[in-house]
Design a protein around this motif. Structure first.
Motif, PDB file in Angstrom:
ATOM      1  N   LEU A 197       0.844  -1.192   0.000  1.00 51.08           N
ATOM      2  CA  LEU A 197       0.000   0.000   0.000  1.00 51.08           C
ATOM      3  C   LEU A 197       0.882   1.246   0.000  1.00 51.08           C
ATOM      4  CD1 LEU A 197      -2.616  -0.908   2.774  1.00 51.08           C
ATOM      5  CD2 LEU A 197      -3.025  -0.851   0.304  1.00 51.08           C
ATOM      6  N   VAL A 222       0.300   5.399   0.991  1.00 57.11           N
ATOM      7  CA  VAL A 222      -0.560   6.521   1.386  1.00 57.11           C
ATOM      8  C   VAL A 222       0.235   7.801   1.163  1.00 57.11           C
ATOM      9  CG1 VAL A 222      -1.913   5.230   3.080  1.00 57.11           C
ATOM     10  CG2 VAL A 222       0.181   6.361   3.819  1.00 57.11           C
ATOM     11  N   THR A 223      -0.427   8.817   0.609  1.00 52.48           N
ATOM     12  CA  THR A 223       0.246  10.114   0.468  1.00 52.48           C
ATOM     13  C   THR A 223      -0.354  11.120   1.446  1.00 52.48           C
ATOM     14  OG1 THR A 223      -1.215  11.244  -1.111  1.00 52.48           O
ATOM     15  CG2 THR A 223       0.416   9.698  -2.028  1.00 52.48           C
ATOM     16  N   SER A 224       0.422  12.137   1.725  1.00 53.41           N
ATOM     17  CA  SER A 224      -0.119  13.316   2.402  1.00 53.41           C
ATOM     18  C   SER A 224      -1.038  14.050   1.446  1.00 53.41           C
ATOM     19  CB  SER A 224       1.022  14.251   2.806  1.00 53.41           C
ATOM     20  OG  SER A 224       1.803  13.668   3.808  1.00 53.41           O
ATOM     21  N   ILE A 284       5.295  11.041  -5.951  1.00 46.44           N
ATOM     22  CA  ILE A 284       5.395  10.250  -4.711  1.00 46.44           C
ATOM     23  C   ILE A 284       5.197   8.772  -5.026  1.00 46.44           C
ATOM     24  CG2 ILE A 284       4.338   9.850  -2.452  1.00 46.44           C
ATOM     25  CD1 ILE A 284       3.501  12.895  -2.584  1.00 46.44           C
ATOM     26  N   GLY A 292       4.829  10.702   1.525  1.00 44.62           N
ATOM     27  CA  GLY A 292       4.179   9.414   1.319  1.00 44.62           C
ATOM     28  C   GLY A 292       4.861   8.331   2.124  1.00 44.62           C
ATOM     29  N   VAL A 293       4.142   7.236   2.316  1.00 42.90           N
ATOM     30  CA  VAL A 293       4.698   6.089   3.032  1.00 42.90           C
ATOM     31  C   VAL A 293       4.284   4.830   2.268  1.00 42.90           C
ATOM     32  CG1 VAL A 293       4.724   4.770   5.193  1.00 42.90           C
ATOM     33  CG2 VAL A 293       4.537   7.258   5.260  1.00 42.90           C
ATOM     34  N   ILE A 296       3.806   0.784   2.544  1.00 42.37           N
ATOM     35  CA  ILE A 296       3.601  -0.278   3.529  1.00 42.37           C
ATOM     36  C   ILE A 296       3.792  -1.615   2.814  1.00 42.37           C
ATOM     37  CG2 ILE A 296       1.934  -1.310   5.145  1.00 42.37           C
ATOM     38  CD1 ILE A 296       1.302   2.195   3.930  1.00 42.37           C
ATOM     39  N   ILE A 355       0.937   5.583   9.704  1.00 45.15           N
ATOM     40  CA  ILE A 355       1.263   5.810   8.297  1.00 45.15           C
ATOM     41  C   ILE A 355       0.593   7.083   7.763  1.00 45.15           C
ATOM     42  CG2 ILE A 355       1.763   3.399   7.769  1.00 45.15           C
ATOM     43  CD1 ILE A 355      -1.054   3.147   6.532  1.00 45.15           C
ATOM     44  N   ARG A 356      -0.548   7.443   8.321  1.00 42.82           N
ATOM     45  CA  ARG A 356      -1.196   8.690   7.887  1.00 42.82           C
ATOM     46  C   ARG A 356      -1.999   9.290   9.034  1.00 42.82           C
ATOM     47  NH1 ARG A 356      -3.549   8.961   1.999  1.00 42.82           N
ATOM     48  NH2 ARG A 356      -5.113   7.520   2.738  1.00 42.82           N
ATOM     49  N   PRO A 374       4.998   9.888   9.431  1.00 38.98           N
ATOM     50  CA  PRO A 374       3.794   9.528   8.683  1.00 38.98           C
ATOM     51  C   PRO A 374       3.437  10.595   7.644  1.00 38.98           C
ATOM     52  CG  PRO A 374       3.176  10.502  10.776  1.00 38.98           C
ATOM     53  CD  PRO A 374       4.687  10.445  10.756  1.00 38.98           C
ATOM     54  N   ALA A 375       2.594  10.214   6.690  1.00 43.32           N
ATOM     55  CA  ALA A 375       1.931  11.186   5.833  1.00 43.32           C
ATOM     56  C   ALA A 375       0.903  11.948   6.675  1.00 43.32           C
ATOM     57  CB  ALA A 375       1.245  10.481   4.662  1.00 43.32           C
ATOM     58  N   VAL A 408      -6.054   8.520  12.883  1.00 47.35           N
ATOM     59  CA  VAL A 408      -4.800   7.959  12.377  1.00 47.35           C
ATOM     60  C   VAL A 408      -5.011   6.556  11.805  1.00 47.35           C
ATOM     61  CG1 VAL A 408      -3.373   9.326  13.958  1.00 47.35           C
ATOM     62  CG2 VAL A 408      -3.971   6.979  14.568  1.00 47.35           C
ATOM     63  N   THR A 409      -4.107   6.210  10.897  1.00 47.48           N
ATOM     64  CA  THR A 409      -4.025   4.872  10.319  1.00 47.48           C
ATOM     65  C   THR A 409      -2.600   4.388  10.573  1.00 47.48           C
ATOM     66  OG1 THR A 409      -5.574   5.601   8.609  1.00 47.48           O
ATOM     67  CG2 THR A 409      -4.386   3.547   8.192  1.00 47.48           C
TER      68      THR A 409
END
Lengths: 129, 129, 129
Positions: free
Chosen positions: B28, B30-32, B61, C19-20, C22, C73-74, C103-104, C124-125
């Motif tokens: 996965l 996730v972006t800001s 990203i 971004g992150v 996973i 992560i976000r 995190p994002a 949060v996630t």
């Protein structure tokens, strides 16, 4: 899946879970924000009927992946005014009335959606083995 | 990944998917929330140019994880007024013009972002094997 | 998990990641939007104290899944006015002060939450092996 309910913080404001843990190896479903437009093009009156339709749409989408309300991990809902919160919450509680492992839920008041007649938008995320 | 498109509810308002199913075992990203600030510090004029820049940033990203627009599962977009929706949608449709498996999409009108000059913020979630 | 930080776009506005990524096979945790209500029923004054409480609540929820701020992560945060952004950001930076893999983060100004006294809501996630 497991509900996360620490006992040392204030309990949830309503019938939802503070958090949900999803094990590794689950399928995920993401929906678009569902809007209260019926298949025949009509828009129900009032926030409760609008939210009920949004949840019905979410259920129809989840069903395509053999999922349902019991598999939802988070509900992200938006309403256009504080006066619509009670109606939204009533529809959410009705949709989740048979559910034991409740989803997380975030509810925010925003300025609007794609049409000014809409008071509610509901997006869900779900997971299942 | 599979688009979820029940035929018994109103079709999507635009070129996006009602839902997406992500198989188990996918990475996965996730972006800001991306904001319309260019690398040179300038801010494009108008919602369409702003949204186009947000999507370019999302693509940059995603590329770091060897992903792209085709891997996006959900777009969460925010605009500061109904008058910015058409421009946002035009930029989104352009970004997704070559994409066959469309992402889910949620679009909400909010009050603002970190700077008053910004009309659009776009966050994406993506998945790939 | 890996931070995604392309060098050809404007850097993040603050101390968060663009971004992150996973990896496959991680557990996920989703929280409800946390509101600044203390276990004793009081509501802190000011956005910074409110946001700090929201993050404390998130930490308590994550802890039930053996996760913490380092696994987020976000962050999706909502404030009710631009004047609350600085306080929110100070609380976020404090919560993340020891975190190296950031995190994002998405921050949006909205119209309100379940009670008019709340200025901040934080969801949060998180993900972990």
């Amino acid at each position: 899946m497991r509900v996360l309910e620490p006992t040392d913080i204030a309990p949830p404001f309503a019938r939802y879970a503070h958090g949900v843990e999803i094990p590794a190896g689950y399928r995920l479903v993401v929906t678009s924000g569902q809007l209260p437009l019926a298949a025949d093009g009509t828009i129900p009156e009032g926030a409760e009927a609008q939210a009920a339709l949004c949840f019905e749409n979410c259920a129809a989408i989840l069903a395509q992946a053999q999922m349902g309300a019991a598999d939802v991990i988070r509900i992200n809902a938006f309403v256009t005014g504080r006066e619509h919160m009670a109606g939204y919450m009533a529809a959410r509680d009705a949709w989740l009335s048979d559910i034991r492992r409740l989803p997380a839920s975030t509810l925010v008041i925003v300025s609007g959606f794609t049409r000014p007649e809409f008071f509610v938008e509901v997006e869900v995320t779900a997971a299942a083995p």
